[in-house]
Design a protein around this motif. Structure first.
Motif, short mmCIF file in Angstrom:
data_model
loop_
_atom_site.label_atom_id
_atom_site.label_comp_id
_atom_site.label_asym_id
_atom_site.label_seq_id
_atom_site.Cartn_x
_atom_site.Cartn_y
_atom_site.Cartn_z
N PHE A 62 0.83 -1.21 0.00
CA PHE A 62 0.00 0.00 0.00
C PHE A 62 0.86 1.26 0.00
O PHE A 62 0.41 2.33 0.37
CB PHE A 62 -0.92 -0.01 1.23
CG PHE A 62 -1.87 -1.17 1.26
CD1 PHE A 62 -3.07 -1.13 0.57
CD2 PHE A 62 -1.54 -2.33 1.95
CE1 PHE A 62 -3.94 -2.20 0.59
CE2 PHE A 62 -2.41 -3.41 1.98
CZ PHE A 62 -3.61 -3.35 1.29
N ARG A 63 2.12 1.09 -0.40
CA ARG A 63 3.06 2.21 -0.55
C ARG A 63 3.36 2.91 0.77
O ARG A 63 3.47 4.13 0.84
CB ARG A 63 2.52 3.21 -1.58
CG ARG A 63 2.26 2.58 -2.94
CD ARG A 63 1.61 3.55 -3.90
NE ARG A 63 1.30 2.92 -5.17
CZ ARG A 63 0.64 3.50 -6.15
NH1 ARG A 63 0.21 4.75 -6.00
NH2 ARG A 63 0.39 2.87 -7.28
N HIS A 64 3.46 2.10 1.83
CA HIS A 64 3.82 2.63 3.15
C HIS A 64 4.95 1.80 3.72
O HIS A 64 5.06 0.61 3.46
CB HIS A 64 2.62 2.62 4.10
CG HIS A 64 1.66 3.74 3.85
ND1 HIS A 64 1.78 4.98 4.44
CD2 HIS A 64 0.56 3.81 3.05
CE1 HIS A 64 0.80 5.76 4.03
NE2 HIS A 64 0.04 5.08 3.19
N ARG A 65 5.78 2.45 4.52
CA ARG A 65 6.96 1.76 5.06
C ARG A 65 6.61 0.83 6.20
O ARG A 65 7.36 -0.09 6.51
CB ARG A 65 7.99 2.79 5.54
CG ARG A 65 7.51 3.65 6.70
CD ARG A 65 8.52 4.71 7.08
NE ARG A 65 8.05 5.53 8.19
CZ ARG A 65 7.25 6.56 8.08
NH1 ARG A 65 6.81 6.91 6.87
NH2 ARG A 65 6.88 7.26 9.14
N ASP A 66 5.46 1.06 6.88
CA ASP A 66 5.08 0.22 8.00
C ASP A 66 3.59 0.35 8.26
O ASP A 66 2.90 1.18 7.65
CB ASP A 66 5.89 0.58 9.27
CG ASP A 66 5.83 2.06 9.59
OD1 ASP A 66 4.73 2.64 9.55
OD2 ASP A 66 6.89 2.65 9.89
N VAL A 67 3.08 -0.47 9.17
CA VAL A 67 1.66 -0.46 9.49
C VAL A 67 1.24 0.85 10.13
O VAL A 67 0.13 1.34 9.90
CB VAL A 67 1.32 -1.65 10.41
CG1 VAL A 67 -0.12 -1.57 10.90
CG2 VAL A 67 1.53 -2.97 9.68
N PHE A 68 2.12 1.44 10.93
CA PHE A 68 1.77 2.68 11.62
C PHE A 68 1.55 3.82 10.62
O PHE A 68 0.61 4.60 10.75
CB PHE A 68 2.87 3.05 12.62
CG PHE A 68 2.97 2.11 13.77
CD1 PHE A 68 2.19 2.28 14.91
CD2 PHE A 68 3.81 1.01 13.71
CE1 PHE A 68 2.28 1.40 15.97
CE2 PHE A 68 3.91 0.13 14.77
CZ PHE A 68 3.14 0.32 15.89
#
Length: 298
Positions: A62-68
């Motif tokens: 989803f183009r994010h580095r982490d879940v946060f």
């Protein structure tokens, strides 16, 4: 020369389709809309996503580095009303917290009073108030009263009190107050750790030693309660630890099957059974309570 002069027409529908295909977070938001709408902060969404199996590696899709980071975008993009409940800061002393601690003092007072008055059923009173105080928090976390767990805990403690005398029941009742404080401190510190984490693995690595330290601190308090009540340490401390870890797991919404199994082991008529049950349940708790989803607000 214009597009009309060449006979060509623009394709207005292509851009929206590309935007929809290039916005995977929108589909995720739709899938978890209920979670996002009731969350009081992005941490609630992060914990909920983890509970649904979304990891930091999955967040990269989803183009994010982490879940946060993914949770922060979901929280920002969720439509909300004008009024939102303000979450109580972790560890804040509220009237509910004071009332909870006051109730945690009652089992020890009731058990001591029953023994001092030489009530014939003082041991049974101590068992009832102790088990109710330590296992009852699972009612709010699990959504329904954990009747089987309550009965198993009462049987394990009742059998021990029958064998070792009412002093053991008093020791366990006195341990309820430090158990309440230790559980509240663990929850608050874990929540602060969740707020400061950016990677799920880092959060888990920080919670595990915190849990072990909390369990060790409570074990020392339980030993003190047993000494004060003149109860034998060998059965009192493992039983207190078993009930304490049971309380933690229920309060944080963990699965009940391992808890029931540990309480059943404590019923085995072998001196080492309570210690084995407490140690096994603590190992399970190390994994269950190191998940961010275990620390979402109920």
């Amino acid at each position: 020369m214009t597009l009309e002069d060449t006979g060509l027409r623009p394709e207005p529908a292509a851009a929206p389709r590309r935007r929809a295909a290039g916005d995977p977070v929108k589909a995720l938001l739709h899938r978890h809309r209920d979670l996002c709408e009731r969350a009081v902060d992005p941490l609630e969404i992060a914990a909920g996503l983890e509970a649904h199996g979304i990891t930091d590696r999955t967040a990269a899709r989803f183009r994010h580095r982490d879940v946060f980071s993914l949770a922060e975008e979901l929280y920002a993009r969720t439509p909300r009303g004008e009024t939102r409940a303000v979450p109580t800061p972790a560890g804040a002393v509220t009237p509910a917290a004071l009332r909870g601690f006051g109730l945690a003092l009652l089992p020890g007072a009731v058990a001591l009073g029953a023994v001092a008055a030489r009530v014939p059923w003082a041991g049974a009173v101590a068992v009832a108030v102790t088990v109710a105080a330590l296992v009852w928090p699972g009612r709010t976390a699990g959504g329904r009263f954990p009747g089987l767990l309550h009965l198993l805990a009462a049987a394990a403690v009742g059998w021990a009190v029958h064998r070792h005398g009412p002093a053991l029941g008093v020791a366990l009742a006195l341990a309820v107050a430090p158990a309440h404080l230790a559980a509240a401190a663990f929850a608050a510190r874990a929540r602060r750790g969740l707020a400061g984490s950016r990677v799920l693995e880092d959060f888990a690595a920080g919670v595990r030693p915190l849990l072990l330290l909390t369990a060790a601190g409570f074990t020392a308090a339980a030993a003190g309660a047993a000494t004060l009540a003149a109860a034998p340490l060998a059965p009192a401390v493992p039983l207190a630890a078993l009930l304490f870890v049971t309380r933690l797991l229920l309060a944080h919404g963990a699965h009940r099957a391992p808890v029931a199994a540990a309480l059943a082991v404590a019923l085995v008529p072998v001196p080492a059974a309570p210690l084995a049950a407490a140690a096994g349940l603590l190992v399970h708790a190390v994994f269950a309570l190191s998940r961010a989803s275990a620390h979402a607000r109920p």
